[in-house]
Design a protein around this motif. Structure first.
Motif, PDB file in Angstrom:
ATOM      1  N   LYS A 108       0.701  -1.061  -0.134  1.00 27.37           N
ATOM      2  CA  LYS A 108      -0.090   0.237   0.101  1.00 27.37           C
ATOM      3  C   LYS A 108       0.882   1.113  -0.128  1.00 27.37           C
ATOM      4  O   LYS A 108       0.514   2.437  -0.437  1.00 27.37           O
ATOM      5  N   GLN A 109       1.985   1.194   0.338  1.00 29.10           N
ATOM      6  CA  GLN A 109       3.199   2.304   0.466  1.00 29.10           C
ATOM      7  C   GLN A 109       3.446   2.690  -0.800  1.00 29.10           C
ATOM      8  O   GLN A 109       3.460   1.497  -1.999  1.00 29.10           O
ATOM      9  N   PRO A 110       3.821   3.948  -1.142  1.00 33.83           N
ATOM     10  CA  PRO A 110       4.192   4.308  -2.548  1.00 33.83           C
ATOM     11  C   PRO A 110       5.428   3.727  -3.140  1.00 33.83           C
ATOM     12  O   PRO A 110       6.329   3.398  -2.077  1.00 33.83           O
ATOM     13  N   ASN A 171       1.808   9.455  -3.486  1.00 32.05           N
ATOM     14  CA  ASN A 171       3.087   9.554  -2.762  1.00 32.05           C
ATOM     15  C   ASN A 171       2.973   9.721  -1.231  1.00 32.05           C
ATOM     16  O   ASN A 171       3.933  10.063  -0.464  1.00 32.05           O
ATOM     17  N   ARG A 172       1.519  10.048  -0.600  1.00 31.41           N
ATOM     18  CA  ARG A 172       1.307  10.161   0.557  1.00 31.41           C
ATOM     19  C   ARG A 172       1.659   8.791   1.074  1.00 31.41           C
ATOM     20  O   ARG A 172       0.990   7.747   0.795  1.00 31.41           O
ATOM     21  N   PRO A 173       2.261   8.622   2.396  1.00 33.44           N
ATOM     22  CA  PRO A 173       2.397   7.328   3.128  1.00 33.44           C
ATOM     23  C   PRO A 173       0.779   6.896   3.426  1.00 33.44           C
ATOM     24  O   PRO A 173       0.121   7.627   4.008  1.00 33.44           O
ATOM     25  N   ALA A 174       0.827   5.531   2.982  1.00 29.69           N
ATOM     26  CA  ALA A 174      -0.478   4.895   3.476  1.00 29.69           C
ATOM     27  C   ALA A 174      -0.395   4.727   4.776  1.00 29.69           C
ATOM     28  O   ALA A 174       0.377   4.451   5.735  1.00 29.69           O
ATOM     29  N   LYS A 175      -1.834   4.820   5.431  1.00 32.11           N
ATOM     30  CA  LYS A 175      -1.945   4.702   6.773  1.00 32.11           C
ATOM     31  C   LYS A 175      -2.396   3.247   7.267  1.00 32.11           C
ATOM     32  O   LYS A 175      -2.887   2.481   6.797  1.00 32.11           O
TER      33      LYS A 175
END
Length: 175
Positions: A108-110, A171-175
């Motif tokens: 899920k992370q970019p 590119n916002r970190p996944a939560k």
């Protein structure tokens, strides 16, 4: 003084005996995939003067993606962990995975920014070549422009495409 290098197998044994594993890749790379129990201390933080805390009596093993960043920055890494003994894991996380050791992966992370740059630059160059042959030869300039941008980024260390991509919403970190 160059620190000793250890294989992933030797690193695994030393970690089981209490050595501390430090991942020097960028935070985004670490969040996407890392070795279990590895601590994230990005090379950029270390180069800016951050030290590795709480390891005075333990062996510190540094690793990156392929082993190149750790080898190129060995003296900086020794200084950041001083007075702890320092080892470098050869081959980085790539060698760790090749040895069939586990990693924690979060898809899920970019993707790391440089991989995104490679994908976009490759797609633009390929598009310029195809359109140059099929539509108008002037469209070959797109490939030349992207190539010039990559050359400039390599020489100067500044990549406009990477800066632009880093601001994209994916590119916002996944939560």
């Amino acid at each position: 003084m160059i620190p000793e290098s250890v294989s992933p197998l030797e690193a695994k044994k030393r970690i089981e005996q209490g050595a501390v594993l430090i991942d020097i890749r960028d935070r985004a790379e670490y969040l996407r995939e890392h070795i279990p129990n590895a601590r994230s201390v990005p090379l950029s933080d270390i180069a800016a003067g951050k030290t590795v805390d709480g390891v005075e009596q333990q062996t510190v093993i540094f690793h990156c993606q392929s082993g190149m960043r750790t080898a190129q920055n060995a003296i900086t890494l020794i200084n950041a962990a001083s007075p702890a003994p320092v080892l470098l894991m050869t081959g980085g996380i790539n060698a760790w995975k090749s040895a069939q050791f586990p990693t924690n992966e979060d898809k899920k992370q970019p993707l790391p920014i440089m991989r995104q740059v490679q994908i976009v630059a490759g797609a633009l160059i390929l598009t310029g070549v195809v359109l140059g042959y099929t539509v108008n030869s002037g469209l070959f300039l797109l490939s030349g422009f992207v190539g010039a941008g990559l050359l400039f980024a390599g020489v100067s260390g500044w990549c406009g495409m990477a800066m632009l991509l880093s601001k994209m919403p994916w590119n916002r970190p996944a939560k």
